[in-house]
Scaffold this motif. Structure first.
Motif, short mmCIF file in Angstrom:
data_model
loop_
_atom_site.label_atom_id
_atom_site.label_comp_id
_atom_site.label_asym_id
_atom_site.label_seq_id
_atom_site.Cartn_x
_atom_site.Cartn_y
_atom_site.Cartn_z
N LEU A 1 5.17 1.41 -7.11
CA LEU A 1 4.61 0.26 -7.83
C LEU A 1 3.31 -0.18 -7.16
CD1 LEU A 1 8.00 -1.63 -8.35
CD2 LEU A 1 7.15 0.36 -9.54
N GLY A 2 3.11 -1.46 -7.07
CA GLY A 2 1.81 -1.93 -6.57
C GLY A 2 1.67 -1.86 -5.06
N SER A 3 0.41 -1.91 -4.60
CA SER A 3 0.16 -1.87 -3.17
C SER A 3 -1.22 -2.46 -2.88
CB SER A 3 0.19 -0.40 -2.71
OG SER A 3 0.24 -0.33 -1.31
N CYS B 1 -3.74 3.97 -6.18
CA CYS B 1 -2.67 3.15 -5.61
C CYS B 1 -2.93 2.90 -4.13
CB CYS B 1 -1.32 3.79 -5.83
SG CYS B 1 -1.32 5.55 -5.64
N THR B 2 -3.79 3.71 -3.49
CA THR B 2 -4.08 3.53 -2.07
C THR B 2 -5.40 2.81 -1.82
OG1 THR B 2 -5.01 5.75 -2.11
CG2 THR B 2 -2.75 5.55 -1.31
N SER B 3 -5.99 2.23 -2.85
CA SER B 3 -7.27 1.55 -2.70
C SER B 3 -7.14 0.39 -1.71
CB SER B 3 -7.69 1.02 -4.08
OG SER B 3 -9.03 0.65 -4.05
N PRO B 4 -8.06 0.29 -0.73
CA PRO B 4 -7.94 -0.79 0.26
C PRO B 4 -8.30 -2.14 -0.37
CG PRO B 4 -9.90 0.56 0.71
CD PRO B 4 -9.22 1.18 -0.47
N GLY B 5 -7.30 -2.98 -0.57
CA GLY B 5 -7.52 -4.23 -1.30
C GLY B 5 -7.52 -5.47 -0.43
N LEU C 1 1.77 0.85 0.56
CA LEU C 1 1.74 2.30 0.76
C LEU C 1 1.05 2.68 2.06
CD1 LEU C 1 0.76 3.32 -2.89
CD2 LEU C 1 2.92 3.84 -1.75
N THR C 2 -0.02 1.95 2.39
CA THR C 2 -0.78 2.31 3.59
C THR C 2 -1.18 1.05 4.37
OG1 THR C 2 -3.00 2.12 2.62
CG2 THR C 2 -1.87 4.22 2.30
N PRO D 1 8.09 0.01 2.00
CA PRO D 1 9.01 -1.05 1.58
C PRO D 1 8.59 -1.63 0.23
CG PRO D 1 8.31 -1.37 3.86
CD PRO D 1 7.47 -0.28 3.30
N TRP D 2 9.54 -2.19 -0.48
CA TRP D 2 9.27 -2.88 -1.75
C TRP D 2 8.11 -3.85 -1.57
CZ3 TRP D 2 12.35 -2.65 -6.31
CH2 TRP D 2 12.00 -3.60 -7.28
N PRO D 3 7.14 -3.92 -2.50
CA PRO D 3 7.10 -3.25 -3.80
C PRO D 3 6.33 -1.94 -3.81
CG PRO D 3 5.37 -4.88 -3.71
CD PRO D 3 6.03 -4.89 -2.35
N ALA D 4 5.90 -1.44 -2.63
CA ALA D 4 5.20 -0.16 -2.67
C ALA D 4 6.10 0.88 -3.33
CB ALA D 4 4.82 0.28 -1.26
#
Ligand code: NAP
Length: 481
Positions: free
Chosen positions: A235-237, A271-275, A390-391, A438-441
């Motif tokens: 899901l989101g990250s 999904c791995t974009s540094p936000g 994710l990261t 871990p959730w929500p990743a």
């Protein structure tokens, strides 16, 4: 519970599932060479039509031919990588404990742990990877390697590409004399259709990549069944990136440019974009943010994948901008923000970030939020608040110090992959890879959706007690003991 089984709208789904059900016993019992030949045949067929498929993917997704060429190559590479693992015996692995004479607990029978395919897998294609996480993407390759048939739910963002890739795959399945149901396709369907697929009694597991809302809706459906099934959702990250002073010792411009390129890569639709960027509240940190805003302003991303994702990005970035204490460091100038969004950068202090959980939500697009930190404790508190990602990237933490150890531990606590350099976009396909968290990743933090360990999601351990040799031989997939 299957809803409206007699509803004609679901007939194509039920037909695909019935074919999958019929194929599972045959394919589930297939040997290593059958599965490896299928995976390699799919890779070859994909490559054989590469120019036409890439052009179509570009037309539908706008991701650009350079990126899509690389993505198709990655998709073929991972299909072949899973074929190699199948031939190495990964899904046929046996863990043997010889019998021990005498009374328990030391005494025991002969036990052999083997792995069985879970059964038919419903695979929801991702919008942002038209090849690598779609019809023949990583989830499909891992499931087929494990001996699971796959029912593909295509993404509405690339419907014709999905249909064409499925058609070439179906030709390979047919030419290799395998049952039609090894790979099936439900076509475009409604949200209810997706839920119906997840709820179908024949479906044994689900692989999903997409939004938090969509993933949670389908995860609930998977768990509301009479027989709940594993739901492997990515899901989101928000992928925090920590910029420690040591990372800026040689100047702020080069790291700012590298980070801007990562934030805008694929128009931020990774999904791995540094936000979330954790930057010191000091002079060097300020210069880094100035340089980052300038580097972002010089980027021109391509269009977004779908109008819905474009408007979702607008809503998400406006939401962040409206939170208390958020300062806008870069925003689109009037008229510059059309179908192709201009990058944006926001900033907030650590305490204000911690007070507002809404700021932990993903902005899926070319944007990031800088959190200005005053201390090591601030860093640890902000990372802990992120919870699941994710990261986590740590810049400038290469020396062995107590603070760096604490940071690395905090990063491991929340992240599936911890980077000590570079940027998180770009996920290598190999055995050590972990793409989850871990959730929500991830809805299933013990598993990965990228890399060869992804096969483990679709294998169920079985302990065989005092099994005869002929049966253990039969479970080896035609490979030597
Ligand atoms: P999505 O809306 O979650 O859709 C993914 C799949 O799930 C589609 O097949 C969709 O079907 C289905 N679906 C969604 N909601 C559902 C529901 N309530 N019930 C049943 N099925 C449902 O994801 P998306 O279209 O890829 O992108 C939308 C947003 O997802 C983005 O703006 C971004 O925030 C996020 N996203 C995150 C990642 C990541 O890796 N973290 C990747 C891609 C997208 P339909 O096609 O019928 O809608």
């Amino acid at each position: 519970m299957v809803s409206q089984l007699d509803n004609g709208a679901f007939a194509p789904i039920d037909h695909a599932v019935a074919l999958a059900d019929a194929a599972q016993p045959v394919y589930g019992a297939s040997n290593a060479s059958t599965r490896a030949r299928l995976l390699r045949g799919l890779a070859d067929a994909l490559e054989a039509q590469a120019p036409a498929l890439i052009a179509l993917a570009d037309e539908e997704s706008g991701l650009g031919t350079a990126r899509l060429t690389g993505e198709l190559a990655r998709t073929a590479y991972q299909l072949r990588g899973f074929a190699d693992d199948v031939e190495r015996g990964v899904p046929f692995h046996q863990i043997d404990d010889a019998a021990v004479a005498g009374a328990p607990p030391a005494g025991r029978p002969h036990l052999t742990r083997v792995f069985a395919p879970l059964g038919p897998v419903a695979m929801f294609s991702a919008s942002n990877f038209p090849f690598a996480f779609s019809v023949l993407g990583g989830d499909t390759a891992a499931a087929l390697a494990a001996g699971c048939v796959v029912i593909v739910k295509p993404h509405a963002g690339h419907p014709e590409l999905s249909r064409r890739v499925f058609a070439l795959a179906a030709d390979v399945v047919r030419a290799q004399g395998l049952p039609e149901g090894v790979l099936t396709f439900v076509g475009q369907t409604s949200r209810e259709g997706g839920t119906h697929l997840v709820s179908h009694p024949v479906v044994s597991a689900v692989a999903f990549t997409g939004s938090y809302q969509g993933g949670v809706a389908l995860w609930r459906a998977a768990n509301a069944r009479v027989r709940p099934i594993p739901f492997f959702g990515e899901l989101g990250s928000i992928n925090p990136l920590v910029v420690l002073p040591a990372a800026l010792a040689d100047g702020t411009e080069a790291p700012a440019k590298a980070l801007a390129a990562s934030i805008t890569m694929g128009c931020g639709q990774f999904c791995t974009s540094p936000g979330l960027l954790l930057v010191s509240d000091d002079k060097e940190g300020e210069q880094f943010v100035v340089d980052l805003a300038a580097a972002l302003a010089s980027q021109t991303p391509h269009r977004m994948l779908t109008p819905a994702i474009r408007s979702g990005f607008e809503a998400a970035s406006a939401h962040v901008a409206s939170q208390t204490g958020v300062r806008t460091r870069l925003a689109p100038s009037t008229g510059a923000d059309t179908a192709t969004p201009a990058p944006r950068l926001y900033e907030i202090d650590a305490d204000a970030f911690l007070a507002q959980p809404a700021l932990r939500e993903e902005m899926f697009g070319p944007a990031a939020l800088v959190v200005r930190v005053k201390s090591h404790d601030d860093l640890l508190r902000v990372l802990a608040a992120v919870e699941g990602t994710l990261t986590v990237t740590l810049w400038g933490a290469l020396d062995d110090t107590a603070q760096h150890r604490a940071l690395a531990a905090a990063a491991e606590q929340i992240g599936g992959r911890v980077l000590f350099g570079g940027v998180p976009t770009g996920v290598a396909v190999c055995h050590a890879q972990q793409h989850g968290g871990p959730w929500p990743a991830s809805t299933h933090p013990q598993s990965t959706s990228v890399g060869y360990a992804a096969i483990e999601r679709f294998l169920r351990p079985v302990a065989l007690q005092d099994a005869p040799d002929w049966y253990l031989d039969a479970r080896r997939g035609g490979l030597p003991a």
